[in-house]
Motif scaffolding. Structure first.
Motif, PDB file in Angstrom:
ATOM      1  N   LEU A   6       0.822  -1.209   0.000  1.00  0.00           N
ATOM      2  CA  LEU A   6       0.000   0.000   0.000  1.00  0.00           C
ATOM      3  C   LEU A   6       0.857   1.261   0.000  1.00  0.00           C
ATOM      4  O   LEU A   6       0.514   2.256  -0.657  1.00  0.00           O
ATOM      5  CB  LEU A   6      -0.952  -0.009   1.196  1.00  0.00           C
ATOM      6  CG  LEU A   6      -2.067  -1.054   1.134  1.00  0.00           C
ATOM      7  CD1 LEU A   6      -2.842  -1.068   2.441  1.00  0.00           C
ATOM      8  CD2 LEU A   6      -2.967  -0.828  -0.049  1.00  0.00           C
ATOM      9  N   LEU A   7       1.963   1.237   0.703  1.00  0.00           N
ATOM     10  CA  LEU A   7       2.878   2.375   0.715  1.00  0.00           C
ATOM     11  C   LEU A   7       3.482   2.600  -0.673  1.00  0.00           C
ATOM     12  O   LEU A   7       3.567   3.739  -1.154  1.00  0.00           O
ATOM     13  CB  LEU A   7       3.982   2.149   1.756  1.00  0.00           C
ATOM     14  CG  LEU A   7       4.880   3.324   2.087  1.00  0.00           C
ATOM     15  CD1 LEU A   7       4.074   4.463   2.700  1.00  0.00           C
ATOM     16  CD2 LEU A   7       5.976   2.888   3.045  1.00  0.00           C
ATOM     17  N   LEU A   8       3.886   1.515  -1.325  1.00  0.00           N
ATOM     18  CA  LEU A   8       4.410   1.624  -2.687  1.00  0.00           C
ATOM     19  C   LEU A   8       3.338   2.136  -3.645  1.00  0.00           C
ATOM     20  O   LEU A   8       3.624   2.970  -4.518  1.00  0.00           O
ATOM     21  CB  LEU A   8       4.939   0.273  -3.162  1.00  0.00           C
ATOM     22  CG  LEU A   8       6.242  -0.195  -2.556  1.00  0.00           C
ATOM     23  CD1 LEU A   8       6.507  -1.654  -2.907  1.00  0.00           C
ATOM     24  CD2 LEU A   8       7.397   0.686  -3.003  1.00  0.00           C
ATOM     25  N   LEU A   9       2.122   1.659  -3.487  1.00  0.00           N
ATOM     26  CA  LEU A   9       1.027   2.117  -4.331  1.00  0.00           C
ATOM     27  C   LEU A   9       0.764   3.604  -4.121  1.00  0.00           C
ATOM     28  O   LEU A   9       0.534   4.352  -5.077  1.00  0.00           O
ATOM     29  CB  LEU A   9      -0.232   1.303  -4.031  1.00  0.00           C
ATOM     30  CG  LEU A   9      -1.429   1.527  -4.937  1.00  0.00           C
ATOM     31  CD1 LEU A   9      -1.101   1.163  -6.376  1.00  0.00           C
ATOM     32  CD2 LEU A   9      -2.615   0.705  -4.450  1.00  0.00           C
ATOM     33  N   GLY A  57       7.363  -6.743  -7.715  1.00  0.00           N
ATOM     34  CA  GLY A  57       8.215  -7.608  -6.899  1.00  0.00           C
ATOM     35  C   GLY A  57       7.553  -8.015  -5.602  1.00  0.00           C
ATOM     36  O   GLY A  57       7.604  -9.190  -5.202  1.00  0.00           O
ATOM     37  N   VAL A  58       6.919  -7.068  -4.945  1.00  0.00           N
ATOM     38  CA  VAL A  58       6.241  -7.372  -3.679  1.00  0.00           C
ATOM     39  C   VAL A  58       5.054  -8.296  -3.934  1.00  0.00           C
ATOM     40  O   VAL A  58       4.837  -9.256  -3.188  1.00  0.00           O
ATOM     41  CB  VAL A  58       5.792  -6.071  -2.972  1.00  0.00           C
ATOM     42  CG1 VAL A  58       4.808  -6.355  -1.859  1.00  0.00           C
ATOM     43  CG2 VAL A  58       7.004  -5.325  -2.438  1.00  0.00           C
ATOM     44  N   ALA A  59       4.299  -8.017  -4.992  1.00  0.00           N
ATOM     45  CA  ALA A  59       3.117  -8.842  -5.274  1.00  0.00           C
ATOM     46  C   ALA A  59       3.510 -10.277  -5.600  1.00  0.00           C
ATOM     47  O   ALA A  59       2.907 -11.220  -5.084  1.00  0.00           O
ATOM     48  CB  ALA A  59       2.315  -8.240  -6.427  1.00  0.00           C
ATOM     49  N   GLN A  60       4.511 -10.456  -6.434  1.00  0.00           N
ATOM     50  CA  GLN A  60       4.903 -11.808  -6.831  1.00  0.00           C
ATOM     51  C   GLN A  60       5.728 -12.512  -5.763  1.00  0.00           C
ATOM     52  O   GLN A  60       5.573 -13.704  -5.547  1.00  0.00           O
ATOM     53  CB  GLN A  60       5.692 -11.771  -8.140  1.00  0.00           C
ATOM     54  CG  GLN A  60       4.832 -11.546  -9.350  1.00  0.00           C
ATOM     55  CD  GLN A  60       5.620 -11.639 -10.637  1.00  0.00           C
ATOM     56  OE1 GLN A  60       6.800 -11.312 -10.680  1.00  0.00           O
ATOM     57  NE2 GLN A  60       4.956 -12.067 -11.692  1.00  0.00           N
ATOM     58  N   GLY A  61       6.605 -11.772  -5.120  1.00  0.00           N
ATOM     59  CA  GLY A  61       7.515 -12.402  -4.174  1.00  0.00           C
ATOM     60  C   GLY A  61       6.927 -12.599  -2.798  1.00  0.00           C
ATOM     61  O   GLY A  61       6.722 -13.721  -2.340  1.00  0.00           O
ATOM     62  N   ALA A  62       6.636 -11.524  -2.129  1.00  0.00           N
ATOM     63  CA  ALA A  62       6.236 -11.600  -0.731  1.00  0.00           C
ATOM     64  C   ALA A  62       4.771 -11.990  -0.552  1.00  0.00           C
ATOM     65  O   ALA A  62       4.428 -12.730   0.361  1.00  0.00           O
ATOM     66  CB  ALA A  62       6.507 -10.267  -0.046  1.00  0.00           C
ATOM     67  N   LEU A  63       3.911 -11.483  -1.415  1.00  0.00           N
ATOM     68  CA  LEU A  63       2.482 -11.749  -1.252  1.00  0.00           C
ATOM     69  C   LEU A  63       2.007 -12.936  -2.077  1.00  0.00           C
ATOM     70  O   LEU A  63       0.866 -13.352  -1.953  1.00  0.00           O
ATOM     71  CB  LEU A  63       1.670 -10.497  -1.617  1.00  0.00           C
ATOM     72  CG  LEU A  63       1.939  -9.266  -0.756  1.00  0.00           C
ATOM     73  CD1 LEU A  63       1.139  -8.081  -1.248  1.00  0.00           C
ATOM     74  CD2 LEU A  63       1.613  -9.550   0.703  1.00  0.00           C
ATOM     75  N   ASP A  64       2.862 -13.445  -2.926  1.00  0.00           N
ATOM     76  CA  ASP A  64       2.563 -14.622  -3.739  1.00  0.00           C
ATOM     77  C   ASP A  64       1.278 -14.452  -4.552  1.00  0.00           C
ATOM     78  O   ASP A  64       0.467 -15.361  -4.666  1.00  0.00           O
ATOM     79  CB  ASP A  64       2.490 -15.873  -2.863  1.00  0.00           C
ATOM     80  CG  ASP A  64       2.768 -17.142  -3.669  1.00  0.00           C
ATOM     81  OD1 ASP A  64       3.498 -17.046  -4.673  1.00  0.00           O
ATOM     82  OD2 ASP A  64       2.245 -18.197  -3.294  1.00  0.00           O
ATOM     83  N   LYS A  65       1.104 -13.245  -5.120  1.00  0.00           N
ATOM     84  CA  LYS A  65      -0.060 -12.965  -5.963  1.00  0.00           C
ATOM     85  C   LYS A  65       0.340 -13.122  -7.431  1.00  0.00           C
ATOM     86  O   LYS A  65       1.475 -12.867  -7.812  1.00  0.00           O
ATOM     87  CB  LYS A  65      -0.564 -11.539  -5.746  1.00  0.00           C
ATOM     88  CG  LYS A  65      -1.203 -11.303  -4.405  1.00  0.00           C
ATOM     89  CD  LYS A  65      -1.763  -9.901  -4.330  1.00  0.00           C
ATOM     90  CE  LYS A  65      -2.433  -9.646  -3.004  1.00  0.00           C
ATOM     91  NZ  LYS A  65      -2.996  -8.292  -2.921  1.00  0.00           N
ATOM     92  N   GLU A  66      -0.626 -13.509  -8.235  1.00  0.00           N
ATOM     93  CA  GLU A  66      -0.403 -13.581  -9.676  1.00  0.00           C
ATOM     94  C   GLU A  66      -0.596 -12.184 -10.263  1.00  0.00           C
ATOM     95  O   GLU A  66      -1.537 -11.481  -9.902  1.00  0.00           O
ATOM     96  CB  GLU A  66      -1.407 -14.539 -10.317  1.00  0.00           C
ATOM     97  CG  GLU A  66      -1.129 -15.989 -10.031  1.00  0.00           C
ATOM     98  CD  GLU A  66       0.154 -16.481 -10.683  1.00  0.00           C
ATOM     99  OE1 GLU A  66       0.425 -16.114 -11.831  1.00  0.00           O
ATOM    100  OE2 GLU A  66       0.891 -17.224 -10.012  1.00  0.00           O
ATOM    101  N   VAL A  67       0.308 -11.787 -11.140  1.00  0.00           N
ATOM    102  CA  VAL A  67       0.153 -10.520 -11.849  1.00  0.00           C
ATOM    103  C   VAL A  67       0.074 -10.823 -13.338  1.00  0.00           C
ATOM    104  O   VAL A  67       0.591 -11.832 -13.809  1.00  0.00           O
ATOM    105  CB  VAL A  67       1.307  -9.537 -11.553  1.00  0.00           C
ATOM    106  CG1 VAL A  67       1.329  -9.145 -10.100  1.00  0.00           C
ATOM    107  CG2 VAL A  67       2.633 -10.101 -11.972  1.00  0.00           C
TER     108      VAL A  67
END
Length: 117
Positions: A6-9, A57-67
């Motif tokens: 959220l901070l990055l967003l 990077g955060v979405a794929q790596g830490a949060l394991d979300k598909e982009v």
């Protein structure tokens, strides 16, 4: 890690605002034939690229979300084109159509983010 995303967003949106705001602030100079991107536009574009890459990077790596890699690729390509045009324009004045392309591409990037699902 959601707070980091959220901070990055937040900073990604701030970069967008600075880029478009800097573009709009330069419009009177464009009418006078002095189309040079403002420093704010450079900082906004750099912020967009850095925070965009970090968001993926955060979405794929830490949060394991598909982009959507195609969407991300298009957005990154558009952002890099904007950045290159700004860097060229800081060395020498841009023609009015090229300068206007920067603003149009910034809006295209917003459109891709919003409408590409």
């Amino acid at each position: 890690m959601e707070f980091v995303r959220l901070l990055l967003l937040f900073f990604h949106f701030v970069g967008l605002a600075v880029l478009i705001g800097g573009f709009l602030a330069q419009l009177p100079a464009v009418r006078e034939g002095r189309a040079r991107p403002a420093t704010a536009m450079l900082h906004g574009a750099l912020t967009q690229v850095v925070t965009g890459v970090a968001l993926v990077g955060v979405a794929q790596g830490a949060l394991d979300k598909e982009v959507d890699n195609a969407k991300i690729g298009v957005k990154l390509l558009v952002a890099l084109i904007i950045l290159v045009l700004i860097l060229v324009g800081r060395r020498r004045p841009l023609s009015t159509p090229v300068f206007m392309t920067i603003g149009a591409l910034a809006l295209v990037n917003v459109g891709v983010a919003v409408f590409w699902t």
